[in-house]
Each structure stands twice: as structure tokens, then as C-alpha cells.
Design a protein around this motif. Structure first.
Motif, PDB file in Angstrom:
ATOM      1  N   SER A 104       5.420   0.575   0.030  1.00 47.71           N
ATOM      2  CA  SER A 104       3.926   0.560   0.195  1.00 47.71           C
ATOM      3  C   SER A 104       3.232   0.550  -1.239  1.00 47.71           C
ATOM      4  O   SER A 104       3.745   0.791  -2.405  1.00 47.71           O
ATOM      5  CB  SER A 104       3.602   1.915   0.898  1.00 47.71           C
ATOM      6  OG  SER A 104       3.819   2.947   0.190  1.00 47.71           O
ATOM      7  N   SER A 105       1.915   0.353  -1.253  1.00 50.61           N
ATOM      8  CA  SER A 105       1.345   0.212  -2.385  1.00 50.61           C
ATOM      9  C   SER A 105       1.206   1.623  -2.986  1.00 50.61           C
ATOM     10  O   SER A 105       1.235   1.716  -4.166  1.00 50.61           O
ATOM     11  CB  SER A 105      -0.258  -0.240  -2.156  1.00 50.61           C
ATOM     12  OG  SER A 105      -0.799   0.459  -1.083  1.00 50.61           O
ATOM     13  N   GLU A 106       1.079   2.492  -2.073  1.00 57.91           N
ATOM     14  CA  GLU A 106       0.989   4.013  -2.851  1.00 57.91           C
ATOM     15  C   GLU A 106       2.299   4.325  -3.469  1.00 57.91           C
ATOM     16  O   GLU A 106       2.346   4.935  -4.349  1.00 57.91           O
ATOM     17  CB  GLU A 106       0.616   4.949  -1.485  1.00 57.91           C
ATOM     18  CG  GLU A 106      -0.638   5.130  -1.156  1.00 57.91           C
ATOM     19  CD  GLU A 106      -0.858   4.010   0.025  1.00 57.91           C
ATOM     20  OE1 GLU A 106       0.111   3.354   0.425  1.00 57.91           O
ATOM     21  OE2 GLU A 106      -2.109   3.589   0.312  1.00 57.91           O
ATOM     22  N   GLU A 107       3.631   3.868  -2.832  1.00 58.29           N
ATOM     23  CA  GLU A 107       4.977   4.271  -3.306  1.00 58.29           C
ATOM     24  C   GLU A 107       5.102   3.645  -4.626  1.00 58.29           C
ATOM     25  O   GLU A 107       5.540   4.070  -5.559  1.00 58.29           O
ATOM     26  CB  GLU A 107       5.939   3.986  -2.611  1.00 58.29           C
ATOM     27  CG  GLU A 107       5.975   5.011  -1.148  1.00 58.29           C
ATOM     28  CD  GLU A 107       6.846   4.483  -0.204  1.00 58.29           C
ATOM     29  OE1 GLU A 107       7.332   5.234   0.502  1.00 58.29           O
ATOM     30  OE2 GLU A 107       7.098   3.172  -0.023  1.00 58.29           O
ATOM     31  N   ALA A 160       4.887   3.149 -10.767  1.00 59.80           N
ATOM     32  CA  ALA A 160       4.327   2.466 -11.981  1.00 59.80           C
ATOM     33  C   ALA A 160       3.327   2.985 -12.561  1.00 59.80           C
ATOM     34  O   ALA A 160       3.211   2.748 -13.761  1.00 59.80           O
ATOM     35  CB  ALA A 160       3.778   0.981 -11.613  1.00 59.80           C
ATOM     36  N   GLY A 161       3.008   4.438 -12.378  1.00 62.76           N
ATOM     37  CA  GLY A 161       2.062   5.226 -12.929  1.00 62.76           C
ATOM     38  C   GLY A 161       0.763   4.696 -12.843  1.00 62.76           C
ATOM     39  O   GLY A 161      -0.243   5.019 -13.925  1.00 62.76           O
ATOM     40  N   VAL A 162       0.285   3.953 -11.661  1.00 64.53           N
ATOM     41  CA  VAL A 162      -1.187   3.597 -11.553  1.00 64.53           C
ATOM     42  C   VAL A 162      -1.703   3.938 -10.221  1.00 64.53           C
ATOM     43  O   VAL A 162      -0.916   4.666  -9.499  1.00 64.53           O
ATOM     44  CB  VAL A 162      -1.499   2.087 -11.759  1.00 64.53           C
ATOM     45  CG1 VAL A 162      -0.726   1.588 -13.093  1.00 64.53           C
ATOM     46  CG2 VAL A 162      -0.563   1.455 -10.549  1.00 64.53           C
ATOM     47  N   ASN A 163      -2.918   3.681 -10.118  1.00 72.51           N
ATOM     48  CA  ASN A 163      -3.209   4.390  -8.794  1.00 72.51           C
ATOM     49  C   ASN A 163      -3.159   2.934  -7.694  1.00 72.51           C
ATOM     50  O   ASN A 163      -3.325   2.006  -8.141  1.00 72.51           O
ATOM     51  CB  ASN A 163      -4.953   4.757  -8.714  1.00 72.51           C
ATOM     52  CG  ASN A 163      -5.882   3.655  -9.452  1.00 72.51           C
ATOM     53  OD1 ASN A 163      -6.197   2.665  -8.318  1.00 72.51           O
ATOM     54  ND2 ASN A 163      -6.651   3.757 -10.264  1.00 72.51           N
ATOM     55  N   SER A 168      -1.071 -12.010  -3.530  1.00 71.44           N
ATOM     56  CA  SER A 168       0.005 -11.268  -2.640  1.00 71.44           C
ATOM     57  C   SER A 168      -0.680  -9.845  -2.202  1.00 71.44           C
ATOM     58  O   SER A 168      -1.190  -9.068  -2.777  1.00 71.44           O
ATOM     59  CB  SER A 168       1.260 -10.718  -3.400  1.00 71.44           C
ATOM     60  OG  SER A 168       2.083  -9.756  -2.833  1.00 71.44           O
ATOM     61  N   TYR A 169      -0.883  -9.867  -0.811  1.00 71.41           N
ATOM     62  CA  TYR A 169      -1.672  -8.880  -0.309  1.00 71.41           C
ATOM     63  C   TYR A 169      -0.915  -7.841   0.656  1.00 71.41           C
ATOM     64  O   TYR A 169      -1.372  -6.846   1.119  1.00 71.41           O
ATOM     65  CB  TYR A 169      -2.820  -9.522   0.684  1.00 71.41           C
ATOM     66  CG  TYR A 169      -3.822 -10.135  -0.164  1.00 71.41           C
ATOM     67  CD1 TYR A 169      -4.921  -9.698  -0.593  1.00 71.41           C
ATOM     68  CD2 TYR A 169      -3.579 -11.879  -0.228  1.00 71.41           C
ATOM     69  CE1 TYR A 169      -5.728 -10.357  -1.429  1.00 71.41           C
ATOM     70  CE2 TYR A 169      -4.443 -12.214  -1.103  1.00 71.41           C
ATOM     71  CZ  TYR A 169      -5.536 -11.761  -1.718  1.00 71.41           C
ATOM     72  OH  TYR A 169      -6.368 -12.187  -2.303  1.00 71.41           O
ATOM     73  N   GLY A 170       0.457  -8.377   0.867  1.00 72.15           N
ATOM     74  CA  GLY A 170       1.236  -6.994   1.622  1.00 72.15           C
ATOM     75  C   GLY A 170       0.736  -7.173   3.318  1.00 72.15           C
ATOM     76  O   GLY A 170       0.123  -8.196   3.574  1.00 72.15           O
ATOM     77  N   THR A 171       1.699  -6.535   3.865  1.00 74.56           N
ATOM     78  CA  THR A 171       1.682  -6.609   5.352  1.00 74.56           C
ATOM     79  C   THR A 171       1.288  -5.042   5.860  1.00 74.56           C
ATOM     80  O   THR A 171       1.987  -4.000   5.460  1.00 74.56           O
ATOM     81  CB  THR A 171       2.802  -7.001   5.981  1.00 74.56           C
ATOM     82  OG1 THR A 171       3.377  -8.198   5.746  1.00 74.56           O
ATOM     83  CG2 THR A 171       2.593  -7.011   7.485  1.00 74.56           C
TER      84      THR A 171
END
Length: 253
Positions: A43-46, A51-54, A67-70
Motif C-alpha cells: 500500500s502507499s502508506e506502507e 521510504a520515510g516520506v508521507n 503509476s496509480y496503484g489499485t
């Protein structure tokens, strides 16, 4: 030949901001670790946490890659590794020369992460005649008199400078004149380069000074929470004040 202009990175022609480019290796490192653990999606949160970013910044960065993910599934790890590697130019082999084979240069030569990330150390170069022919990391050191020929023979476009500060600019100018267009500079000095040459600077002493600042601030906050300023800190403040009681800005040499 150097023009005396200090190079400033520009926004890439494809419209990807330099700040995003600088974060792509962080994402790639986190994704590679997930891939090695056979994690299929993230997930984007994980990924942002790894990576140390929001996560909002991560999603914005990935939008530049298309790339937008699902929703409900996340990002395909292997596909993202490929996408970012391709964007960074890591899907091809990049020959690199390291100039200055002292302790730091030798440590860089022995670093095992170059090959797995798309870089090949093509040559090690040093100005000391006593170093010529000596193997470092299995590669014989070559004399700097042959720098231009070495670069041309190996098709090198990326150079690493690990020389003393006083020699770095002259080495930089020779690299550029020989066709090198990207330089990683470990020498503690600012290089001037012509238009079209990219320079990344790594200064370990500056990074340590920044950490020292944060340590000092944390110590001060701890003292304040205890209701006072340590005597040593008070003496230091008094000693650093100017004649009118102001605090001059001092940059360590």
C-alpha cells in the motif's frame, strides 16, 4: 573546461521535478527489500513509511511515473521496481571511474552495491605513481596521466571524485573535457562545471555537523524541561556572544 558557474539541477524535460527524482532511489530501496521478501503488493502508506516520506507525497511522485496503484490492493512491487529502475536509467550498465584511491576511494571501490544497481567500476585512477598497478577490489589502479584515454576506452560518462579538496577542481575539469557529464563529488569543496554537467556532492563532515546541531538542540530541550540551562552551556553562550551581546553566526572551518 569549467566556466566558473556552479551547476544547479534543473527540472527534467519529462516534467518530473528534481525533488521527486531524489526520492525515487528511496522508493526503489524499500521496494527491493519487499521484493527480496517475495511481497507481491504494497500500500502507499506502507511504502511511504518504509521510504520515510508521507503517503500523499508518494502518490504524487508515482503519478509522474503514470503509476496509480489499485484501490484496495496497492502497488505491484515487481512492476514498480521495473518502472523506477527504468526511470533512473538502471536497466543498462553504467561504467564508472573513481579518481583518488585513498582510504575513501578504496572503500568506494570495495562497495559491493554498485553492480547490483546498474553500475560497473570500469577503472580506478590515482596521481600517486606508487599506486599504479596495485589491485584494489581486484581492479589495478591506473595513473592519472592516462585519465582521458581510460574514459574514452571505457565509454565512461559518470565519474567519482574522492581526491583531496585541492585537487578536485582540476580533476573535474579533466573529466569533463574527456566527456564525463555526471560527477559524484566526495571532495570537501564545491565544483564549478559547465552547462550540461550534473554534480552530486556528498560531504560527510557537513552531515555530521547537522547531526551535532540536532544533538545540541535535544540536549538544550532536555535541560529546559529540567528547569534550567546547564552551566557549561551558559558559559558557552556567554563566550560566543559579540561585544553588543548579539550572537554572531559562526561557520566551522
Amino acid at each position: 573546461m569549467a566556466t566558473g558557474r556552479t551547476h544547479r539541477p534543473a527540472t527534467r524535460s519529462r516534467g518530473i521535478p528534481e525533488a521527486t527524482v531524489a526520492r525515487l532511489p528511496l522508493y526503489l530501496r524499500a521496494l527491493t527489500a519487499l521484493s527480496e521478501r517475495s511481497v507481491p503488493t504494497v500500500s502507499s502508506e506502507e511504502l511511504a513509511a518504509a521510504a520515510g516520506v508521507n503517503s500523499a507525497k508518494l502518490r504524487k511522485d508515482f503519478s509522474y511515473l503514470g503509476s496509480y496503484g489499485t484501490r484496495g490492493v496497492g502497488y505491484d512491487v515487481e512492476y514498480l521496481v521495473y518502472q523506477i529502475s527504468r526511470e533512473l536509467g538502471l536497466t543498462q550498465d553504467w561504467p564508472v571511474v573513481i579518481v583518488g584511491i585513498g582510504n575513501l576511494g578504496a572503500a568506494l571501490a570495495n562497495y559491493g552495491g554498485f553492480a547490483s544497481r546498474g553500475f560497473r567500476v570500469a577503472a580506478l585512477i590515482d596521481a600517486d605513481p606508487a599506486m599504479a598497478g596495485k589491485p584494489v577490489a581486484g581492479i589495478p589502479v591506473q595513473h592519472s596521466d592516462d585519465l582521458e584515454k581510460i574514459i574514452q576506452d571505457n565509454g565512461v560518462s559518470i565519474g567519482v571524485i574522492a581526491t583531496p579538496a585541492g585537487a578536485a577542481q582540476a580533476v573535474c575539469e579533466r573529466l569533463v573535457a574527456a566527456g564525463v557529464t555526471s560527477i559524484l563529488n566526495f571532495a570537501p569543496t564545491v565544483l564549478s562545471v559547465p552547462e550540461g554537467v550534473d554534480v552530486r556532492k556528498v560531504d560527510l563532515s557537513i552531515e555530521l555537523q547537522i547531526l551535532a546541531f540536532h544533538e545540541q538542540r535535544k540536549a538544550g530541550e532536555g535541560a529546559a524541561s529540567d528547569g534550567g540551562v546547564p552551566a557549561a552551556a551558559a558559559r558557552s553562550e556567554s563566550a560566543d556572544q559579540g561585544p553588543d551581546g548579539d550572537m554572531p553566526a559562526v561557520m566551522p572551518a
